[in-house]
Write a protein that holds these residues in place. Structure first.
Motif, PDB file in Angstrom:
ATOM      1  N   LYS A  60       7.954   6.363  -3.888  1.00  0.00           N
ATOM      2  CA  LYS A  60       8.036   7.813  -4.116  1.00  0.00           C
ATOM      3  C   LYS A  60       7.362   8.182  -5.434  1.00  0.00           C
ATOM      4  CE  LYS A  60      12.258   8.737  -1.454  1.00  0.00           C
ATOM      5  NZ  LYS A  60      13.701   9.113  -1.540  1.00  0.00           N
ATOM      6  N   GLN A  61       7.632   7.391  -6.472  1.00  0.00           N
ATOM      7  CA  GLN A  61       6.991   7.642  -7.763  1.00  0.00           C
ATOM      8  C   GLN A  61       5.480   7.445  -7.671  1.00  0.00           C
ATOM      9  OE1 GLN A  61       9.013   4.944 -10.400  1.00  0.00           O
ATOM     10  NE2 GLN A  61      10.864   6.224 -10.566  1.00  0.00           N
ATOM     11  N   PHE A  70      -0.769   1.488  -4.866  1.00  0.00           N
ATOM     12  CA  PHE A  70       0.002   0.274  -4.629  1.00  0.00           C
ATOM     13  C   PHE A  70       1.343   0.329  -5.347  1.00  0.00           C
ATOM     14  CE2 PHE A  70      -4.231  -1.200  -3.583  1.00  0.00           C
ATOM     15  CZ  PHE A  70      -4.010  -2.025  -2.493  1.00  0.00           C
ATOM     16  N   SER A  71       2.302  -0.375  -4.752  1.00  0.00           N
ATOM     17  CA  SER A  71       3.621  -0.542  -5.363  1.00  0.00           C
ATOM     18  C   SER A  71       4.009  -2.018  -5.286  1.00  0.00           C
ATOM     19  CB  SER A  71       4.658   0.298  -4.614  1.00  0.00           C
ATOM     20  OG  SER A  71       5.961   0.039  -5.104  1.00  0.00           O
ATOM     21  N   PRO A  72       4.259  -2.646  -6.460  1.00  0.00           N
ATOM     22  CA  PRO A  72       4.043  -2.122  -7.812  1.00  0.00           C
ATOM     23  C   PRO A  72       2.558  -1.886  -8.080  1.00  0.00           C
ATOM     24  CG  PRO A  72       4.471  -4.481  -7.873  1.00  0.00           C
ATOM     25  CD  PRO A  72       4.704  -4.052  -6.466  1.00  0.00           C
ATOM     26  N   ARG A  89       0.859  -1.177   0.000  1.00  0.00           N
ATOM     27  CA  ARG A  89       0.000   0.000   0.000  1.00  0.00           C
ATOM     28  C   ARG A  89       0.903   1.238   0.000  1.00  0.00           C
ATOM     29  NH1 ARG A  89      -5.093   1.889   2.126  1.00  0.00           N
ATOM     30  NH2 ARG A  89      -5.302   3.912   1.084  1.00  0.00           N
ATOM     31  N   VAL A  90       0.553   2.221  -0.773  1.00  0.00           N
ATOM     32  CA  VAL A  90       1.358   3.435  -0.895  1.00  0.00           C
ATOM     33  C   VAL A  90       0.786   4.527   0.004  1.00  0.00           C
ATOM     34  CG1 VAL A  90       2.067   5.278  -2.458  1.00  0.00           C
ATOM     35  CG2 VAL A  90       2.113   2.891  -3.232  1.00  0.00           C
ATOM     36  N   SER A  91       1.633   5.063   0.856  1.00  0.00           N
ATOM     37  CA  SER A  91       1.242   6.175   1.723  1.00  0.00           C
ATOM     38  C   SER A  91       2.513   6.817   2.259  1.00  0.00           C
ATOM     39  CB  SER A  91       0.384   5.689   2.889  1.00  0.00           C
ATOM     40  OG  SER A  91       1.188   5.021   3.850  1.00  0.00           O
ATOM     41  N   PRO A  92       2.429   8.056   2.734  1.00  0.00           N
ATOM     42  CA  PRO A  92       3.607   8.668   3.356  1.00  0.00           C
ATOM     43  C   PRO A  92       4.124   7.863   4.544  1.00  0.00           C
ATOM     44  CG  PRO A  92       1.981  10.352   2.839  1.00  0.00           C
ATOM     45  CD  PRO A  92       1.311   9.023   2.588  1.00  0.00           C
ATOM     46  N   GLY A  93       3.222   7.256   5.299  1.00  0.00           N
ATOM     47  CA  GLY A  93       3.641   6.462   6.444  1.00  0.00           C
ATOM     48  C   GLY A  93       4.416   5.224   6.039  1.00  0.00           C
ATOM     49  N   VAL A  94       3.929   4.516   5.012  1.00  0.00           N
ATOM     50  CA  VAL A  94       4.641   3.337   4.517  1.00  0.00           C
ATOM     51  C   VAL A  94       6.005   3.746   3.972  1.00  0.00           C
ATOM     52  CG1 VAL A  94       4.624   1.506   2.775  1.00  0.00           C
ATOM     53  CG2 VAL A  94       2.529   2.041   4.047  1.00  0.00           C
ATOM     54  N   PHE A 148      16.871  -4.864  -1.573  1.00  0.00           N
ATOM     55  CA  PHE A 148      15.425  -5.048  -1.449  1.00  0.00           C
ATOM     56  C   PHE A 148      14.727  -3.706  -1.265  1.00  0.00           C
ATOM     57  CE2 PHE A 148      11.682  -5.531   1.297  1.00  0.00           C
ATOM     58  CZ  PHE A 148      10.897  -6.362   0.501  1.00  0.00           C
ATOM     59  N   TYR A 149      15.225  -2.885  -0.347  1.00  0.00           N
ATOM     60  CA  TYR A 149      14.497  -1.667   0.024  1.00  0.00           C
ATOM     61  C   TYR A 149      14.706  -0.508  -0.946  1.00  0.00           C
ATOM     62  CZ  TYR A 149      13.268  -3.739   4.514  1.00  0.00           C
ATOM     63  OH  TYR A 149      12.739  -4.532   5.497  1.00  0.00           O
ATOM     64  N   ARG A 150      15.879  -0.390  -1.559  1.00  0.00           N
ATOM     65  CA  ARG A 150      16.147   0.793  -2.379  1.00  0.00           C
ATOM     66  C   ARG A 150      15.176   0.916  -3.559  1.00  0.00           C
ATOM     67  NH1 ARG A 150      22.183   1.473  -3.719  1.00  0.00           N
ATOM     68  NH2 ARG A 150      22.236   2.387  -1.621  1.00  0.00           N
ATOM     69  N   PRO A 151      14.988  -0.120  -4.390  1.00  0.00           N
ATOM     70  CA  PRO A 151      14.025   0.029  -5.485  1.00  0.00           C
ATOM     71  C   PRO A 151      12.595   0.187  -4.999  1.00  0.00           C
ATOM     72  CG  PRO A 151      14.860  -2.235  -5.379  1.00  0.00           C
ATOM     73  CD  PRO A 151      15.691  -1.416  -4.449  1.00  0.00           C
ATOM     74  N   LEU A 152      12.281  -0.411  -3.852  1.00  0.00           N
ATOM     75  CA  LEU A 152      10.929  -0.280  -3.307  1.00  0.00           C
ATOM     76  C   LEU A 152      10.660   1.158  -2.875  1.00  0.00           C
ATOM     77  CD1 LEU A 152       8.316  -1.662  -2.483  1.00  0.00           C
ATOM     78  CD2 LEU A 152       9.421  -2.359  -0.349  1.00  0.00           C
ATOM     79  N   VAL A 153      11.616   1.769  -2.186  1.00  0.00           N
ATOM     80  CA  VAL A 153      11.467   3.162  -1.774  1.00  0.00           C
ATOM     81  C   VAL A 153      11.339   4.072  -2.992  1.00  0.00           C
ATOM     82  CG1 VAL A 153      12.720   5.105  -0.737  1.00  0.00           C
ATOM     83  CG2 VAL A 153      12.589   2.917   0.472  1.00  0.00           C
ATOM     84  N   THR A 154      12.142   3.815  -4.020  1.00  0.00           N
ATOM     85  CA  THR A 154      12.076   4.628  -5.244  1.00  0.00           C
ATOM     86  C   THR A 154      10.705   4.539  -5.893  1.00  0.00           C
ATOM     87  OG1 THR A 154      14.450   4.361  -5.653  1.00  0.00           O
ATOM     88  CG2 THR A 154      13.071   4.972  -7.535  1.00  0.00           C
ATOM     89  N   ASP A 155      10.163   3.314  -5.972  1.00  0.00           N
ATOM     90  CA  ASP A 155       8.868   3.143  -6.632  1.00  0.00           C
ATOM     91  C   ASP A 155       7.737   3.763  -5.814  1.00  0.00           C
ATOM     92  OD1 ASP A 155       7.384   1.856  -8.938  1.00  0.00           O
ATOM     93  OD2 ASP A 155       6.319   0.964  -7.242  1.00  0.00           O
TER      94      ASP A 155
END
Length: 489
Positions: free
Chosen positions: A354-355, A363-365, A318-323, A345-352
């Motif tokens: 943000k996008q 949602f991400s993805p 789930r995408v949110s500022p808190g997540v 694991f975390y770097r591409p997830l954080v990037t996505d």
């Protein structure tokens, strides 16, 4: 005076009573409850995947609506700490998911006790402890039949459902049992006056309840004694029937058991019986269970036993500022410790994420349209034929009602591998995962939410053993002797 093992306090009734009219203090508690319940509902609605409309989880949406309705109904009656605590506990219970909780950071020091603590044994409520006074009959060990003209089910189940969790689950009933005849000052429940108990071969006895103030710390200690929960520990050792693997967690400490299993692999594979003991296991990382299983039965059997998921499946955050903030913190910690696996694991997830926030994605993805209509994988679709196990003996699995989260994934795996399941029925967890807890504005309670969904997966559990252990699971010697004497398949 009642001689409670959990301690009686002598004080005036007025100390325990809620104010009967508005005062500055009662107004303050009402304000605290309003702010904290609003923050809790916002936390769940903005971060839980089930609250996002595109996932189409009608059951979760209904639970969210129920929680909001209950808060609106109960809030006007919140005038003290016990009412506030009940409001927040009920809010979490409405979601009927053990991953959503409302934990007290500052709790009541005194509650009232009837002198009776119930326990759950063999799917019945029984009297686990009693302190008699006022001429009450001794009902310790007897079956609880109900209170105030209602049978046990009709009286207890609604109370559990409203403030403890899903009463359909034996695990929830077991955890709630000792609290049923305690009074935490919940104004939304009617304190019972008279309850009925029975012993085999005797007529039921009706007992008038006499309520006394007690220290919460002593109550919790007494409940711990009554519950008599077992603990598998972290060990790999021989026993009279073969080898016993204690695995009471799937957190990082479980690596100790993986190492011991690998060191003793030859002996384990040649043993007449290997027991996987999950008593006390509340979850962690199910990967440890996968490794242990492979070391025992071999890779071909492990792969063949894995569940088959539908084409539309996968994990979605789930995408949110808190997540984003939580994942960014994880990434920062990984970079500080130079943990390459976690960084990747975390770097591409954080990037996505943000996008996704910039694109107003939930949602991400990105959640595929098919996720709304995908049926969950069938847990009961057990493999019919498996490659031979590379271990010679019998595989036995022991669980209790504390088994939750990743422990349930481990149970599903070992059952698929052909293990004989014994012990006690497990808890249940949903397809939602990745818990995050936040402290409420008052600093009095912390509330949790979930952040990720496994599309294509269903609930794990509850799992009922093929053979229920007839004794107390905290008795290690009795359990091991019983398991060693199980009849041959």
């Amino acid at each position: 005076m009642r001689n409670h093992v959990w301690g009686v306090l002598v004080m005036s009734v007025g100390v325990m009573s809620a104010p009967c009219h508005a005062t500055p203090l009662s107004d303050a508690w009402h304000t605290i409850a309003a702010e904290d319940s609003r923050a809790a509902l916002t936390l769940i609605e903005n971060n839980h995947p089930g609250a996002a409309p595109e996932l189409g989880d009608a059951t979760f949406q209904a639970r969210l609506a129920l929680a909001k309705a209950h808060v609106a109904q109960r809030l006007p009656r919140v005038v003290d700490y016990p009412a506030y605590a009940a409001l927040m506990s009920g809010l979490a219970a409405d979601f009927q998911d053990g991953h959503i909780w409302s934990n007290a950071l500052v709790g009541a020091q005194i509650i009232r006790s009837s002198g009776i603590l119930l326990a759950r044994q063999n799917n019945q409520w029984v009297v686990g402890a009693q302190q008699t006074d006022h001429g009450e009959p001794d009902v310790k060990g007897q079956i609880f039949l109900g209170c105030d003209g209602q049978d046990a089910e009709s009286w207890a189940v609604p109370r559990i459902a409203r403030f403890k969790g899903d009463p359909v689950l034996e695990a929830v009933r077991a955890r709630a049992a000792s609290w049923l005849l305690l009074d935490e000052g919940n104004p939304f429940l009617v304190r019972p006056k008279r309850c009925t108990f029975s012993a085999p071969g005797h007529a039921p006895e009706s007992v008038a309840l006499h309520w006394q103030p007690v220290l919460m710390a002593n109550v919790r200690a007494a409940i711990g004694q009554v519950a008599q929960r077992g603990d598998a520990g972290l060990k790999v050792e021989p026993f009279s029937g073969g080898w016993w693997i204690g695995l009471d967690t799937l957190e990082d400490e479980a690596q100790k058991v993986v190492t011991l299993v690998r060191h003793n692999q030859a002996a384990l594979r040649e043993a007449p019986m290997v027991v996987i003991d999950l008593r006390g296991n509340g979850g962690g990382n199910s990967r440890y269970a996968d490794i242990i299983a492979e070391l025992l039965v071999g890779e071909p059997r492990l792969k063949a036993a894995q569940p088959h998921f539908p084409a539309c499946s996968g994990s979605y955050w789930r995408v949110s500022p808190g997540v984003l903030a939580a994942l960014q913190q994880n990434l920062d910690q990984a970079e500080a410790s130079r943990d390459g696996v976690s960084i990747n694991f975390y770097r591409p997830l954080v990037t996505d994420i943000k996008q996704a926030l910039a694109q107003h994605r939930n949602f991400s993805p990105a959640l595929p349209a098919c996720a709304r209509h995908t049926l969950a994988a069938e847990q009961n679709d057990m493999p019919q034929v498996l490659p031979p196990a590379e271990m010679q003996g019998r595989l036995v699995l022991v669980t209790d009602h504390t088994c939750f989260s990743s422990c349930l994934i481990a149970v599903d795996l070992f059952r698929r591998l052909g293990a004989l399941h014994v012990g006690e029925t497990t808890d249940r967890s949903s397809r939602y995962m990745e818990v995050r807890e936040e402290v409420m504005p008052s600093q009095l309670r912390a509330v949790s939410t979930l952040q990720k969904v496994a599309v294509g997966a269903g609930d794990f559990g509850p799992y009922t053993p093929e053979i229920i252990f007839p004794g107390v699971l905290s008795n290690d010697a009795a359990l091991k002797a019983w398991v060693a004497a199980l009849p041959a398949p």
